[in-house]
Design an enzyme around this catalytic site. Structure first.
Site, PDB file in Angstrom:
ATOM      1  N   PRO A  56      33.517 -34.533 -39.473  1.00 61.08           N
ATOM      2  CA  PRO A  56      32.344 -33.401 -39.475  1.00 61.08           C
ATOM      3  C   PRO A  56      32.473 -32.505 -40.174  1.00 61.08           C
ATOM      4  O   PRO A  56      32.916 -31.371 -40.014  1.00 61.08           O
ATOM      5  CB  PRO A  56      32.846 -33.195 -38.027  1.00 61.08           C
ATOM      6  CG  PRO A  56      34.177 -33.177 -37.298  1.00 61.08           C
ATOM      7  CD  PRO A  56      34.700 -33.831 -38.281  1.00 61.08           C
ATOM      8  N   GLU A  57      31.997 -32.522 -41.526  1.00 61.10           N
ATOM      9  CA  GLU A  57      31.277 -31.358 -41.833  1.00 61.10           C
ATOM     10  C   GLU A  57      29.832 -31.447 -41.983  1.00 61.10           C
ATOM     11  O   GLU A  57      28.767 -32.268 -41.574  1.00 61.10           O
ATOM     12  CB  GLU A  57      31.559 -31.722 -44.167  1.00 61.10           C
ATOM     13  CG  GLU A  57      33.183 -31.666 -43.821  1.00 61.10           C
ATOM     14  CD  GLU A  57      33.526 -31.318 -45.264  1.00 61.10           C
ATOM     15  OE1 GLU A  57      33.673 -31.639 -46.201  1.00 61.10           O
ATOM     16  OE2 GLU A  57      34.822 -32.489 -45.260  1.00 61.10           O
ATOM     17  N   LYS A 114      28.772 -27.186 -39.305  1.00 58.26           N
ATOM     18  CA  LYS A 114      29.028 -27.341 -38.600  1.00 58.26           C
ATOM     19  C   LYS A 114      28.796 -26.509 -37.104  1.00 58.26           C
ATOM     20  O   LYS A 114      30.108 -27.835 -36.310  1.00 58.26           O
ATOM     21  CB  LYS A 114      30.609 -27.260 -38.742  1.00 58.26           C
ATOM     22  CG  LYS A 114      31.368 -27.539 -40.358  1.00 58.26           C
ATOM     23  CD  LYS A 114      32.825 -26.864 -40.343  1.00 58.26           C
ATOM     24  CE  LYS A 114      33.022 -27.127 -41.751  1.00 58.26           C
ATOM     25  NZ  LYS A 114      34.163 -27.341 -42.496  1.00 58.26           N
ATOM     26  N   ARG A 151      45.237 -26.236 -48.342  1.00 56.17           N
ATOM     27  CA  ARG A 151      45.047 -27.950 -47.867  1.00 56.17           C
ATOM     28  C   ARG A 151      44.777 -28.865 -49.250  1.00 56.17           C
ATOM     29  O   ARG A 151      44.823 -28.566 -50.626  1.00 56.17           O
ATOM     30  CB  ARG A 151      42.796 -28.014 -47.642  1.00 56.17           C
ATOM     31  CG  ARG A 151      42.438 -26.865 -47.067  1.00 56.17           C
ATOM     32  CD  ARG A 151      42.670 -27.604 -45.452  1.00 56.17           C
ATOM     33  NE  ARG A 151      42.722 -28.890 -45.158  1.00 56.17           N
ATOM     34  CZ  ARG A 151      41.319 -28.809 -44.082  1.00 56.17           C
ATOM     35  NH1 ARG A 151      40.757 -27.599 -44.291  1.00 56.17           N
ATOM     36  NH2 ARG A 151      40.827 -30.204 -44.328  1.00 56.17           N
TER      37      ARG A 151
END
Length: 267
Positions: free
Chosen positions: A2-3, A59, A254
């Site tokens: 989910p972006e 989002k 990340r």
DNA sequence: CCCCATGTTCGACA
DNA sequence: GTGTCGAACATGGG
């Protein structure tokens, strides 16, 4: 998944059931993603009401039932929305099911990093009204972007692009895609861009956002091979422009993929 | 067993 | 107060 573009796709999945009237709600007790909201609260707010609006921003997802009930969903890392049959018996990861006569709307999330909330009122909840400017269209201006980059001047651009307060909807792969397209090293300090590179970055944000919406939300397919997306997780993946081997490194907390040579750190 | 995962939040620390 | 970083959250896959 989910972006921003996956989120928009999820919105459309539930929006297909627009107008359905809620007859029943099933909730898994004690799961993290539903936190404060109990089964009774969901029942009371939703039953007898129809799905009247479906909105997505960054989002965030927001579904309106009747006039005054607002169900918001954040998909976290592994959340998904789907439609299912009205006889559905919820599975282990189906945390919320909103049943209509002919369809069931399901929120599933095996990692439970997502979040579902309920707000009541004639207007959308405050957090929605105060949401940051959207990244498609004219919402985000170069000036607003530049001011934000200056304020976060020493942080690596990769980390800054992930900040939802200014870049709502951008996640790990989109940030990499944007920097790759703009030919900027992900560890480049946010406050150090030349005016020209700022414009490149701004343009790349728009292109990646619009492209992602087109391919993922619109067509329901992955972006084409000409995007970094198709190569970033393959071992030995190569830059689709230069053909050079891609690098994976931890930047801004990340895993980050970039093309050395194409994306160089500069003064 | 180990490491990793398209996200956010919270506590520790500079 | 501001800003950054890593751990934690829960689960599955390689």
């Amino acid at each position: 998944m989910p972006e921003l573009a996956e989120v928009e796709r999820a919105r459309r999945v539930w929006a297909q059931a627009a107008g359905m009237v809620v007859v029943r709600v099933a909730v898994r007790g004690g799961v993290r993603c539903l936190r404060e909201v109990s089964a009774e609260v969901f029942e009371k707010a939703l039953v007898g009401r129809e799905l009247s609006e479906s909105l997505a921003h960054g989002k965030q997802l927001l579904f309106r039932f009747g006039e005054a009930a607002w169900l918001s969903v954040h998909l976290g890392m592994a959340g998904r929305l789907r439609r299912d049959v009205p006889e559905l018996v919820p599975g282990r990861h189906d945390h919320l099911v909103v049943y209509g006569e002919r369809v069931a709307l399901v929120y599933q999330d095996y990692r439970q990093f997502g979040r579902v909330r309920l707000d009541e009122g004639a207007e959308p909840p405050r957090w929605w009204r105060e949401r940051p400017a959207a990244l498609d269209g004219e919402g985000l201006t170069v000036g607003a972007m530049r001011a934000f980059l200056k304020r976060r001047g020493r942080a690596p651009l990769k980390a800054v692009l992930l900040m939802q307060e200014r870049f709502p909807g951008i996640g790990n792969w989109m940030a990499d895609e944007i920097l790759w397209r703009a030919r900027i090293h992900p560890a480049q300090p946010a406050g150090s861009l030349s005016a020209r590179k700022e414009r490149d970055l701004y343009a790349a944000i728009g292109e990646v956002v619009r492209g992602a919406l087109h391919f993922i939300a619109g067509q329901g397919e992955d972006p084409p091979e000409s995007w970094l997306f198709a190569h970033r997780w393959r071992d030995g993946g190569r830059c689709p422009v230069s053909g050079k081997e891609l690098v994976r490194e931890r930047i801004g907390g990340r895993t980050t993929c970039y093309a050395p040579g194409r994306q160089r750190l500069r003064e």
